[in-house]
Design an enzyme around this catalytic site. Structure first.
Site, PDB file in Angstrom:
ATOM      1  N   CYS A  80       0.836  -1.406  -0.026  1.00 29.05           N
ATOM      2  CA  CYS A  80      -0.152  -0.126  -0.021  1.00 29.05           C
ATOM      3  C   CYS A  80       1.003   1.244  -0.172  1.00 29.05           C
ATOM      4  O   CYS A  80       1.681   1.407  -0.922  1.00 29.05           O
ATOM      5  CB  CYS A  80      -0.975   0.121   1.003  1.00 29.05           C
ATOM      6  SG  CYS A  80      -2.416   1.110   0.905  1.00 29.05           S
ATOM      7  N   LYS A  86     -11.707   8.583  -0.850  1.00 26.88           N
ATOM      8  CA  LYS A  86     -11.193   7.447  -0.481  1.00 26.88           C
ATOM      9  C   LYS A  86     -11.501   6.171  -1.314  1.00 26.88           C
ATOM     10  O   LYS A  86     -12.727   5.794  -1.420  1.00 26.88           O
ATOM     11  CB  LYS A  86     -11.368   7.066   0.902  1.00 26.88           C
ATOM     12  CG  LYS A  86     -10.507   6.087   1.494  1.00 26.88           C
ATOM     13  CD  LYS A  86     -10.574   5.909   3.164  1.00 26.88           C
ATOM     14  CE  LYS A  86      -9.895   4.707   3.392  1.00 26.88           C
ATOM     15  NZ  LYS A  86     -10.299   4.496   4.861  1.00 26.88           N
ATOM     16  N   SER A  95      -7.556   0.305   0.553  1.00 24.34           N
ATOM     17  CA  SER A  95      -7.960   0.950   1.442  1.00 24.34           C
ATOM     18  C   SER A  95      -6.882   2.381   1.413  1.00 24.34           C
ATOM     19  O   SER A  95      -6.046   2.338   2.135  1.00 24.34           O
ATOM     20  CB  SER A  95      -8.032   0.687   2.809  1.00 24.34           C
ATOM     21  OG  SER A  95      -8.363   1.585   3.995  1.00 24.34           O
ATOM     22  N   HIS A 106      -4.325  -4.222   0.308  1.00 22.68           N
ATOM     23  CA  HIS A 106      -3.945  -4.767   1.663  1.00 22.68           C
ATOM     24  C   HIS A 106      -4.194  -6.493   1.497  1.00 22.68           C
ATOM     25  O   HIS A 106      -5.123  -6.976   2.211  1.00 22.68           O
ATOM     26  CB  HIS A 106      -4.809  -4.083   2.526  1.00 22.68           C
ATOM     27  CG  HIS A 106      -4.186  -2.855   3.091  1.00 22.68           C
ATOM     28  ND1 HIS A 106      -2.910  -2.485   3.764  1.00 22.68           N
ATOM     29  CD2 HIS A 106      -4.507  -1.622   2.784  1.00 22.68           C
ATOM     30  CE1 HIS A 106      -2.752  -1.412   4.101  1.00 22.68           C
ATOM     31  NE2 HIS A 106      -3.622  -0.508   3.282  1.00 22.68           N
ATOM     32  N   GLU A 138      -3.147  -8.665   3.402  1.00 30.06           N
ATOM     33  CA  GLU A 138      -3.180  -9.091   4.586  1.00 30.06           C
ATOM     34  C   GLU A 138      -4.205  -8.914   5.660  1.00 30.06           C
ATOM     35  O   GLU A 138      -4.500  -9.359   6.664  1.00 30.06           O
ATOM     36  CB  GLU A 138      -1.783  -8.638   5.435  1.00 30.06           C
ATOM     37  CG  GLU A 138      -1.884  -7.168   6.059  1.00 30.06           C
ATOM     38  CD  GLU A 138      -1.964  -6.059   5.061  1.00 30.06           C
ATOM     39  OE1 GLU A 138      -2.186  -5.041   5.565  1.00 30.06           O
ATOM     40  OE2 GLU A 138      -1.645  -6.227   3.866  1.00 30.06           O
ATOM     41  N   ARG A 149     -14.445   3.586  12.506  1.00 34.14           N
ATOM     42  CA  ARG A 149     -13.470   4.516  12.962  1.00 34.14           C
ATOM     43  C   ARG A 149     -13.908   5.756  12.528  1.00 34.14           C
ATOM     44  O   ARG A 149     -14.002   6.780  13.108  1.00 34.14           O
ATOM     45  CB  ARG A 149     -12.109   4.015  12.831  1.00 34.14           C
ATOM     46  CG  ARG A 149     -10.904   5.060  13.324  1.00 34.14           C
ATOM     47  CD  ARG A 149      -9.749   4.765  12.579  1.00 34.14           C
ATOM     48  NE  ARG A 149      -9.885   4.915  10.954  1.00 34.14           N
ATOM     49  CZ  ARG A 149      -8.914   4.524  10.120  1.00 34.14           C
ATOM     50  NH1 ARG A 149      -7.960   3.812  10.525  1.00 34.14           N
ATOM     51  NH2 ARG A 149      -9.175   4.585   8.960  1.00 34.14           N
TER      52      ARG A 149
END
Length: 315
Positions: free
Chosen positions: A142, A163, A192, A235, A237, A249
């Site tokens: 990323c 985003k 992300s 991502h 992972e 969040r």
């Protein structure tokens, strides 16, 4: 792992043409084996979650791997205890005279800053320069991928209108690459981020090649032609609930985020998300370890990085 077959078996050439790794009896008998040394530079604030996610991917292989965790000292971590860092993490000064078979540089939530405005940028540059001669193969994730392309090749990132968050369909650009061995023609991956690297900039660089991309999310995997630097803009992972935790969040922060695309069934955040990326994510890490670390790293760890540079005429 490779399959071991008799030296003169007719199937050998056919399998090799399909980029299936075959180990002859001669090579198997003369092979030196030792544990792989992999260093993880964890730039994420959620260090425990990230180190657990990546180690989970590294552990699902028959290879024996010794993992070391690295942190920056020019940035004060606020989401993990100092005791955890002191116990489990090393600093660059502690490893700079060592050699590693693999290095993983994680993402970081600093995409909207210019690289030079990131407080640990000079330290990260030192680590990336050091890796060229002390690490055999480096996997950037990323923001780490954007930082690596900028530092090594001068390719900058560009801010997105909003985003990019969600699970997107991807396709293979370089099907023959061992890095995507076992991938479906169409597969899903998590993104992300607020910024992107443009395909046109990568394609203009003669030292890089695109391995996988998405019509919506853009580049996913880029590698150096010499197969020592790998850049993954998603991502792989991430756990099943990681995007949900990020979304919740941001909601609490009053950012009014968009619901992650193709993640919640019916795009309803009240429903449990479905994991549709786990298999390709595991293959990505396993293939990198097998084909680009284990199969090519020198047995003498002190030569990691230097042999490849010598072959390229750089030393």
């Amino acid at each position: 792992m490779p399959i071991r077959i008799p030296d003169a078996l007719p199937a050998t050439q056919a399998l090799e043409r399909e980029n299936i790794f075959v180990m002859t009896e001669y090579r198997a008998l003369h092979q030196d084996i030792r544990p792989l040394r992999v260093l993880i530079l964890n730039l994420m604030p959620t260090k425990i979650a990230t180190e657990t996610q990546i180690m989970r991917k590294l552990s699902n292989t028959p290879l024996q791997i010794e993992v070391e965790l690295l942190r920056t000292v020019s940035h004060e971590a606020t989401h993990v205890s100092e005791d955890h860092l002191e116990t489990f993490y090393r600093t660059f000064e502690e490893v700079e005279h060592e050699h590693f078979d693999g290095l993983i540089i994680t993402g970081a939530p600093v995409e909207q800053l210019d690289f030079e405005d990131v407080d640990y940028w000079p330290e990260l540059q030192r680590i990336m320069d050091w890796s060229v001669e002390n690490v055999h193969s480096t996997l950037h994730i990323c923001w780490g991928a954007q930082a690596g392309l900028y530092h090594h090749y001068g390719i900058n990132k560009h801010e997105l209108p909003a985003k990019l968050s969600g699970v997107y369909e991807h396709y293979l650009v370089k099907r023959s690459s061992p890095l995507v061995r076992g991938f479906d023609d169409r597969f899903y991956a998590v993104h992300s981020r607020y910024t992107e690297v443009r395909a046109s900039d990568v394609e203009a660089c003669g030292e890089l090649e695109v391995v996988a991309a998405s019509e919506v999310a853009g580049l996913y995997i880029v590698k150096s032609v010499d197969s020592r630097q790998f850049f993954v803009f998603g991502h792989p992972e991430y756990d099943t609930d990681t995007l949900r935790l990020e979304y919740e969040r941001d909601v609490k922060r009053g950012i009014d985020p968009q619901v992650p695309a193709n993640y919640f069934p019916g795009d309803d955040p009240a429903r449990e998300p479905l994991n549709t990326w786990c298999s390709q994510a595991q293959l990505l890490y396993t293939n990198w370890l097998n084909y680009y670390v284990y199969q090519t790293t020198p047995y003498d760890i002190r030569l990691a990085g230097r042999i490849a540079r010598a072959k390229a005429g750089l030393v």
